[in-house]
Scaffold this active site. Structure first.
Site, mmCIF file in Angstrom:
data_model
loop_
_atom_site.group_PDB
_atom_site.id
_atom_site.type_symbol
_atom_site.label_atom_id
_atom_site.label_comp_id
_atom_site.label_asym_id
_atom_site.label_seq_id
_atom_site.Cartn_x
_atom_site.Cartn_y
_atom_site.Cartn_z
ATOM 1 N N CYS A 78 2.288 41.248 8.834
ATOM 2 C CA CYS A 78 2.337 40.302 8.489
ATOM 3 C C CYS A 78 1.009 39.542 8.890
ATOM 4 O O CYS A 78 0.499 40.239 9.149
ATOM 5 C CB CYS A 78 3.050 39.653 10.365
ATOM 6 S SG CYS A 78 2.810 38.019 10.834
ATOM 7 N N THR A 79 0.517 38.454 7.902
ATOM 8 C CA THR A 79 -0.646 38.334 8.195
ATOM 9 C C THR A 79 -1.718 38.023 9.106
ATOM 10 O O THR A 79 -3.041 37.669 9.354
ATOM 11 C CB THR A 79 -1.056 36.950 7.132
ATOM 12 O OG1 THR A 79 -0.342 35.746 8.002
ATOM 13 C CG2 THR A 79 -0.646 37.559 6.140
ATOM 14 N N THR A 93 0.884 34.553 3.000
ATOM 15 C CA THR A 93 2.261 34.783 4.029
ATOM 16 C C THR A 93 3.196 36.123 4.168
ATOM 17 O O THR A 93 3.182 35.700 1.813
ATOM 18 C CB THR A 93 2.919 33.693 4.810
ATOM 19 O OG1 THR A 93 4.370 34.501 5.769
ATOM 20 C CG2 THR A 93 3.515 32.891 3.968
#
Length: 244
Positions: free
Chosen positions: A201-202, A88
């Site tokens: 953001c993953t 993350t």
């Protein structure tokens, strides 16, 4: 010829599991490309419950969050991990707590991303992510220290980009209206001079691809997973610790 021996990588995941499963697939795909046949990645994964973590993030309880991530790192090291990856972007705010609790190298997502951008010869980059990632120094400063200029959306747009992540993407909702919003946000930043955009953001890679952007896209999940493959195979000795 004997197959190359892999290191064992510990992954702190579950934030959200929607992106952690992408990490798992991409890392295993990378090992298969490198080693072939039936090879897969030597991984240990601690997938945490994201709901209490999200609540603590909203409260700004970063000391408690740091202790939680440190505990996860310790558990992975005890299980045999030789390096760590926090799956993350946002929780890299407490990466120093994880480092202090272990003696393992950590594959920092911002370092891997900065390296990928510099390899393309770009210097002015847009950043989309949670409000924490877009507005706080723990992430942006890492990019700036690597020689990059970072642009983020204006305040209201930052808030909507953040809301879409938590209310939709982390819950598996992929809406075309949100894709259109992100496309416009990227276009606006490109018009301000951004030469590329970090999907910081993953989960954003679940919504946005290169086809949605007029400028090069740097998907942090894919970049981080590729760095993980290199670590597993002993290729990326550039992995940096917080003290270096």
């Amino acid at each position: 010829m004997a197959a190359r021996k892999q290191r064992t990588l510990g992954i702190i995941g579950g934030m959200s599991w929607e992106s952690t499963q992408v990490y798992y697939r991409l890392i295993n795909d990378g090992i298969k490309v490198e080693l072939g046949n039936l090879h897969s990645a030597d991984l240990l994964i601690h997938s945490v419950d994201f709901a209490p973590i999200g609540a603590l993030q909203a409260r700004g309880a970063w000391t408690e969050l740091g202790a939680m991530m440190a505990n996860s790192g310790e558990r992975l090291q005890a299980a045999g991990a030789q390096g760590l990856l926090i799956a993350t972007n946002t929780m890299h705010k407490v990466v120093s707590d994880v480092e202090a609790a272990t003696d393992l190298p950590i594959i920092h997502i911002a370092d891997a991303t900065a390296e990928a951008i510099k390899q393309r010869g770009l210097t002015k980059i847009a950043l989309l992510g949670t409000q924490f990632t877009m507005t706080q120094d723990f992430y942006k400063q890492r990019l700036i220290d690597a020689g990059l200029q970072v642009l983020i959306p204006e305040t209201d747009a930052c808030a909507k980009v953040h809301r879409i992540i938590y209310d939709e993407l982390c819950q598996g909702q992929i809406l075309d209206s949100s894709r259109q919003y992100y496309r416009q946000a990227i276009t606006d930043l490109a018009n301000e001079g951004a030469e590329g955009v970090i999907l910081g953001c993953t989960e954003i890679g679940l919504l946005i691809s290169q086809a949605d952007s007029p400028i090069p896209v740097f998907d942090t999940t894919a970049i981080h997973a590729a760095a993980a493959v290199n670590f597993l195979l002993g290729k990326n000795d550039w992995v940096r610790t917080e003290s270096s």
